[in-house]
Design a protein around this motif. Sequence first.
Motif, short mmCIF file in Angstrom:
data_model
loop_
_atom_site.label_atom_id
_atom_site.label_comp_id
_atom_site.label_asym_id
_atom_site.label_seq_id
_atom_site.Cartn_x
_atom_site.Cartn_y
_atom_site.Cartn_z
N TRP A 62 0.84 -1.21 0.00
CA TRP A 62 0.00 0.00 0.00
C TRP A 62 0.88 1.27 0.00
CZ3 TRP A 62 0.05 3.41 4.27
CH2 TRP A 62 -0.80 4.51 4.12
N ALA A 63 1.88 1.26 0.89
CA ALA A 63 2.74 2.45 1.01
C ALA A 63 3.46 2.72 -0.31
CB ALA A 63 3.75 2.26 2.14
N GLU A 64 3.95 1.65 -0.92
CA GLU A 64 4.69 1.81 -2.16
C GLU A 64 3.78 2.33 -3.28
OE1 GLU A 64 7.44 2.11 -3.19
OE2 GLU A 64 7.57 1.48 -5.28
N SER A 65 2.62 1.70 -3.43
CA SER A 65 1.78 2.08 -4.57
C SER A 65 1.17 3.46 -4.35
CB SER A 65 0.68 1.03 -4.79
OG SER A 65 -0.20 1.06 -3.69
N ASN A 66 1.00 3.83 -3.10
CA ASN A 66 0.34 5.09 -2.78
C ASN A 66 1.33 6.21 -2.45
OD1 ASN A 66 -2.32 6.20 -2.35
ND2 ASN A 66 -1.71 6.44 -0.21
N ARG A 67 2.62 5.87 -2.47
CA ARG A 67 3.68 6.81 -2.06
C ARG A 67 3.42 7.38 -0.67
NH1 ARG A 67 6.34 9.27 -7.21
NH2 ARG A 67 5.91 7.57 -8.62
N SER A 68 3.00 6.50 0.20
CA SER A 68 2.76 6.91 1.59
C SER A 68 3.90 6.42 2.46
CB SER A 68 1.44 6.32 2.07
OG SER A 68 0.38 6.73 1.23
N TRP A 69 3.92 6.87 3.70
CA TRP A 69 4.97 6.49 4.63
C TRP A 69 4.42 5.58 5.72
CZ3 TRP A 69 9.56 7.86 2.80
CH2 TRP A 69 9.64 8.98 1.96
N ILE A 70 5.31 4.76 6.25
CA ILE A 70 4.95 3.92 7.40
C ILE A 70 5.84 4.32 8.57
CG2 ILE A 70 4.86 1.57 8.32
CD1 ILE A 70 4.55 0.65 5.34
N ILE A 71 5.22 4.61 9.69
CA ILE A 71 5.99 4.95 10.89
C ILE A 71 5.89 3.76 11.83
CG2 ILE A 71 6.27 6.61 12.76
CD1 ILE A 71 4.55 8.55 10.88
N GLU A 72 7.01 3.08 12.02
CA GLU A 72 7.03 1.86 12.84
C GLU A 72 7.54 2.20 14.24
OE1 GLU A 72 9.64 -1.28 11.40
OE2 GLU A 72 8.72 -2.75 12.75
N ASP A 73 6.67 2.18 15.21
CA ASP A 73 7.05 2.47 16.59
C ASP A 73 7.33 1.13 17.28
OD1 ASP A 73 7.34 3.29 19.18
OD2 ASP A 73 5.37 4.21 19.38
N ASP A 74 8.62 0.81 17.40
CA ASP A 74 9.02 -0.50 17.91
C ASP A 74 9.39 -0.36 19.38
OD1 ASP A 74 9.22 -3.16 17.30
OD2 ASP A 74 11.32 -3.06 16.67
N TYR A 75 8.40 0.00 20.20
CA TYR A 75 8.68 0.51 21.55
C TYR A 75 9.13 -0.54 22.55
CZ TYR A 75 4.17 -1.44 22.65
OH TYR A 75 3.15 -2.32 22.83
N ASP A 76 8.73 -1.79 22.39
CA ASP A 76 9.22 -2.77 23.39
C ASP A 76 9.48 -4.14 22.78
OD1 ASP A 76 6.72 -3.94 23.15
OD2 ASP A 76 6.34 -4.04 25.30
N SER A 77 10.16 -4.13 21.64
CA SER A 77 10.34 -5.37 20.89
C SER A 77 11.42 -6.29 21.45
CB SER A 77 10.72 -5.00 19.46
OG SER A 77 11.88 -4.21 19.48
N GLU A 78 12.17 -5.80 22.44
CA GLU A 78 13.31 -6.61 22.91
C GLU A 78 12.89 -7.90 23.58
OE1 GLU A 78 13.22 -3.36 23.24
OE2 GLU A 78 15.03 -2.68 22.22
N TYR A 79 11.69 -7.91 24.19
CA TYR A 79 11.30 -9.08 24.94
C TYR A 79 10.23 -9.86 24.19
CZ TYR A 79 13.72 -6.29 28.34
OH TYR A 79 14.66 -5.52 28.97
N ARG A 80 10.57 -11.10 23.88
CA ARG A 80 9.62 -11.97 23.22
C ARG A 80 9.74 -13.34 23.86
NH1 ARG A 80 6.47 -10.63 19.23
NH2 ARG A 80 5.20 -12.42 18.72
N TYR A 81 8.61 -14.00 24.11
CA TYR A 81 8.67 -15.15 25.00
C TYR A 81 8.46 -16.50 24.35
CZ TYR A 81 8.36 -11.18 28.09
OH TYR A 81 8.59 -9.98 28.69
#
Lengths: 515, 515
Positions: A317-336
Amino acid sequence: MPEKAVIRNIHLTLIRYSHYDFAPMKRVPSITSPIISITRKASKSLYRQVYEGYRKAILEGSLRAGQRVPSSRVQAAELQVSRIPVLNAYAQLLAEGYFESRVGSGTVVSRSLPERSGAGQAGRETSTKRTSTRRAISKRCAKLPARERFFAGRGLGPFLASQVSSEHFPLRIWNRLVTRHARRTGARTLDYGDPMGLKELREAIAGHLRTARGVRCDASQIVIVSGSQQGLEITARVLLDAGDRLWIEEPGYAYARGVFEFSGCKIVPVPVDEEGLNVASGVKKCRNARAALVTPSHQYPLGVTMSASRRLQLLDWAESNRSWIIEDDYDSEYRYESMPVTSLQGLDRNSRVVYIGTFSKVLFPSVRLGYIVAPEDLVERFLAVRFAMDIGPATFHQAVLADFIREGHFSRHVRRMRAVYAERRSVLIQCIQEELGARVEIGGAQAGMHFCMMVKGISDREIAERAAARGITLVPLSRLYYGKAMRQGFIVGFGSTPVEQIPGAVRELRNAMAN
Amino acid sequence: MPEKAVIRNIHLTLIRYSHYDFAPMKRVPSITSPIISITRKASKSLYRQVYEGYRKAILEGSLRAGQRVPSSRVQAAELQVSRIPVLNAYAQLLAEGYFESRVGSGTVVSRSLPERSGAGQAGRETSTKRTSTRRAISKRCAKLPARERFFAGRGLGPFLASQVSSEHFPLRIWNRLVTRHARRTGARTLDYGDPMGLKELREAIAGHLRTARGVRCDASQIVIVSGSQQGLEITARVLLDAGDRLWIEEPGYAYARGVFEFSGCKIVPVPVDEEGLNVASGVKKCRNARAALVTPSHQYPLGVTMSASRRLQLLDWAESNRSWIIEDDYDSEYRYESMPVTSLQGLDRNSRVVYIGTFSKVLFPSVRLGYIVAPEDLVERFLAVRFAMDIGPATFHQAVLADFIREGHFSRHVRRMRAVYAERRSVLIQCIQEELGARVEIGGAQAGMHFCMMVKGISDREIAERAAARGITLVPLSRLYYGKAMRQGFIVGFGSTPVEQIPGAVRELRNAMAN
């Protein structure tokens, strides 16, 4: 002495300037009665008393523009003091423009001073406190919600999200690095640094993100910021104008959304389901949004991980629409339950993703350090905005953190905390299932330091109120909807609650839900 | 073990979720030829190789949605590895949504993945670098000027303004305080602090401002910020909306003006003369401006001090018009020919002044600490904006600075630096008068760490270019006008140039002006 001469020269220029714009001469009586009084017992110098006495008399209107001032000799005699403090006070009053002096007419109260009336001045003093009506500020600011003075402080109970287990932070190691850098600090490090941040830290972060998060980046793309909030703020400014449309996750993180609302963006809430943001629904609601704000690793608040197909749909979608994606990766360090899911940015082949991360949750909140990974071709624009906002980040703790990462303390800390949080998480889930059973449903517990506990047929705000009466702060899920709340539940954080306190806390929660 | 059971339970829920939205079954061939290859010599684990091999094949389109994946037993046999790494890789691919598994049909490539064509993917990889056209960002950001990567760094010559003499900073004392606080840091100080700033620091600043600057304030009105730039930013947001009119000083400080331009304010340049901002001219141009941005203590760049009558006129205008005054008191600590002139805020009886100060120039730039004194009734709104921007300031150096002030090091440092800068200033003025004589006129040298050197009948930009060729950075006065430049000259800083280097530097300057 040449130095003195030079200074006198400048001073004369100053006095010459002050004559440039005289009002026509009016007849004004000279001062006859003593206008000021002094006391030798005061802690203030005589000079200061004379200066302040005149200043006050002028500001209160008891001395009027153009009134002649007694000569310093006469004034000194009147006050029975030496002439020096009077001369100094007059010089200061001249320099500040309360007095003016003219060849032939001596020193007078400056003619260009606006009229002051004694009564008016006294009456105005307290006007602000008297008026109960609010004074006009900006509309955008008036709309901002009020803030608690102390944000996310302690004493808010065991289930608050975004709380870290500070007791486990390797403070001894950190403080050793602080002390080491204090010894090393030289004049060079006192100067303005690179607005993008310290090179060593940017390199350390880029290395970490490449291996741990699958982010495709180079140190030159990293912008050091004070946390994800500032990261979002800078990104909003680079990408969006007022009136631009933005997809946000529904429900979502209110503070992040607030950044874009404050900029005047139009918010398009897009529902989140078990696969994350429903891209098809976003396209249907507003295909031409300029950007999408997402938390793909561990959606806030639902906790779901965005599925591979949704990730690819969003990127397409972003590519075809020339839009931006803002990825807020606020607590990705912990995965169980599995390996960490790599970032959305790492899947992107078109540099449409701005990636934002923070150390507030993985180190400690008061460090105030985070980062943006900017698309290569926009780095220069991010720099311009970063600089315009607040010049650049403080240097010292950037250097400390760079060493903390490079010397391996950071990854050791993350590994250790993953075990700590994993234990808290599973004990908490177990207690909830035992105490609350089928009345609740847990979701989004695969990662991070909080999960979502859904309730049915009962108002989450009502339970939150009851829990608050028992000293337990619960954030109701329904509050995190931009539009109508579709589900009821709570964000249950387990970052700061030791294992042995969990059973009691859950029993309290059960009691709050029962009565 | 109950813990394991719980986790398995959640995992099952997860898998259940992933079935919720199937596309209608299509006939898709299952995978026959080996799609991935592994090597035992790689540093990557077998698990990782299998996982990445499948992921790549799916993303590149060589595996299509719905294709059946060989069972883990078959795949392990084909690769001649044990079944464990294959099982782990499959679990991860399932968790991330690349695979889906269904009772009866085994494991298949997720049906909801968008179509990928191998050729398209390969072609897209470098598309960003190939496109020379700039991608669409915000209009407001596109208008921002480009920034040098290193701001105001060293090596820009002897006359740059806003440079401090870092060698004189009492680093030993500062670092002792840093070390002391490092020892004291406990879990409590790691938590989010007060968004307004550390209480001890706010109290120390309020005390300093009351005595040294005549500011009427209480610690509760102080907002700690990262420097005057952030102070202006927050103030702009509280007070002004896009389209609101703002008086600025002409000429003036471009970075400060930039904050308001970026917010969409309409700039009304008001001429500065020897008494400071010409209030009558401002009233004539735009009486109804919402605010005025001024540097009354030492106007940037002309260096003049706003006269008493102009101060009172400005306050009267603000009161009668319900407008705000933003007082940027960026370098008021150093004054050479009289006592420091008290702040405009201290004269204000109607709480119409927002006062902003910084430690960048009186301590060192990289400390990134400054403050706002907010009108009492607006404190809560400043807090809301401060929080929305970046939650709050880092705690550690606030505590260090509070001690630095409370223990008297700050005032000692200011006193000492006043003597250092006074000497540099007078030597510089003397050298300029000897070398350049009547060709230049010095103005605004009564305070701060820079003055203005006017030139006549010659382009300041041309001289600046010639000086740059000799390694001397000069900021031309004409560049600091918002409209047409009315005067030509230079901002001459003397903060970072030792006395013994001044004569040579001025000779170089003379040569640049001569040829």
